[in-house]
Design a protein around this motif. Structure first.
Motif, mmCIF file in Angstrom:
data_model
loop_
_atom_site.group_PDB
_atom_site.id
_atom_site.type_symbol
_atom_site.label_atom_id
_atom_site.label_comp_id
_atom_site.label_asym_id
_atom_site.label_seq_id
_atom_site.Cartn_x
_atom_site.Cartn_y
_atom_site.Cartn_z
ATOM 1 N N ASP A 1 13.053 -3.051 -40.963
ATOM 2 C CA ASP A 1 13.491 -1.570 -41.126
ATOM 3 C C ASP A 1 13.786 -0.905 -39.909
ATOM 4 N N PRO A 2 12.842 -0.732 -38.742
ATOM 5 C CA PRO A 2 13.092 -0.175 -37.381
ATOM 6 C C PRO A 2 14.259 -0.656 -36.943
ATOM 7 N N ASP B 1 17.356 0.842 -38.669
ATOM 8 C CA ASP B 1 17.150 2.301 -38.191
ATOM 9 C C ASP B 1 18.063 2.449 -36.899
ATOM 10 N N ALA C 1 21.680 4.242 -36.310
ATOM 11 C CA ALA C 1 21.670 5.280 -35.487
ATOM 12 C C ALA C 1 22.749 5.181 -34.376
ATOM 13 N N GLU D 1 26.108 5.894 -35.944
ATOM 14 C CA GLU D 1 26.008 7.129 -36.647
ATOM 15 C C GLU D 1 27.551 7.831 -36.592
#
Length: 227
Positions: A90-91, A94, A98, A101
């Motif tokens: 998950d990290p 992330d 990002a 983005e």
């Protein structure tokens, strides 16, 4: 002579050339961005035409940098030592989201995700895999992206679904510099899926692609589960 030695030598030579080319291109991009910074400091004195040229120069520098990053990832995916670490996925996802983005908002792309398990992959490699997979969806013009993961015995299975342009029949999406799936907001050198394959297979995992009857593309990544 081992019959595989000429092929291995050719591959090593190609990767050495890619590393050198990336270094030289990086220096050229730095000069380009330095010139753009000088022009930008002049502000309104450039006039409308000058401002348009400055934006084009900046966009060209960004695109060239993506090609350099792709070349470097090709080299890293083959040359770096394998590290069988236990990583929370998950990290890693992330960070990949990002980093992209700006492009995800530009489309925009609706991202739907479920909690992911731990896998036996180094955190940096996990970020690279996710980054390249998301870039593949962006390059295909996707507006919806789904990420799911589960543990099956000794394996972690991660699936990415997107509604972008499917790969053309007869193309080899996991071969270097293959034809891109589409012309979305983020186009690179066509090495995202080959880099993912190298990273995943070096760990003893597998990666594949399937196009569903409704046109959605599913990329499945199978990694060793963390012990």
């Amino acid at each position: 002579m081992n019959p595989e030695e000429p092929a291995l030598a050719a591959q090593d030579g190609l990767e050495a050339f890619a590393a050198l080319a990336a270094h030289q291109l990086g220096e050229a991009i730095a000069l380009m961005r330095g010139a753009a910074s000088v022009l930008d400091s002049q502000g309104g004195s450039l006039g409308p035409g000058g401002q348009d040229a400055l934006r084009a120069l900046s966009a060209g520098g960004d695109r060239a940098q993506r090609y350099v990053d792709d070349l470097l990832d090709v080299v890293r995916a083959s040359a770096e030592p394998i590290e069988h670490a236990a990583t929370d996925l998950d990290p890693a996802l992330d960070v990949a989201l990002a980093d992209l983005e700006t492009y995800l908002h530009r489309a925009p792309v609706h991202v739907q995700r479920e909690p992911l398990p731990r896998a036996a992959i180094e955190a940096g490699d996990a970020r690279r895999v996710f980054g390249h997979l998301v870039r593949t969806a962006l390059a295909a013009g996707a507006t919806r992206l789904g990420i799911t993961g589960r543990v099956e015995g000794d394996e972690v299975v991660v699936e990415l679904f997107d509604n972008g342009t499917p790969a053309r029949e007869g193309t080899q999406p996991f071969e270097p510099f293959g034809r891109p799936r589409g012309r979305g907001p983020l186009v690179g050198a066509g090495v995202s899926l080959p880099v993912c394959r190298r990273l995943v297979e070096r760990l003893g995992g597998r990666i594949g692609m399937e196009v569903r009857s409704d046109g959605a593309t599913i990329i499945t990544v199978e990694l060793p589960a963390s012990r």
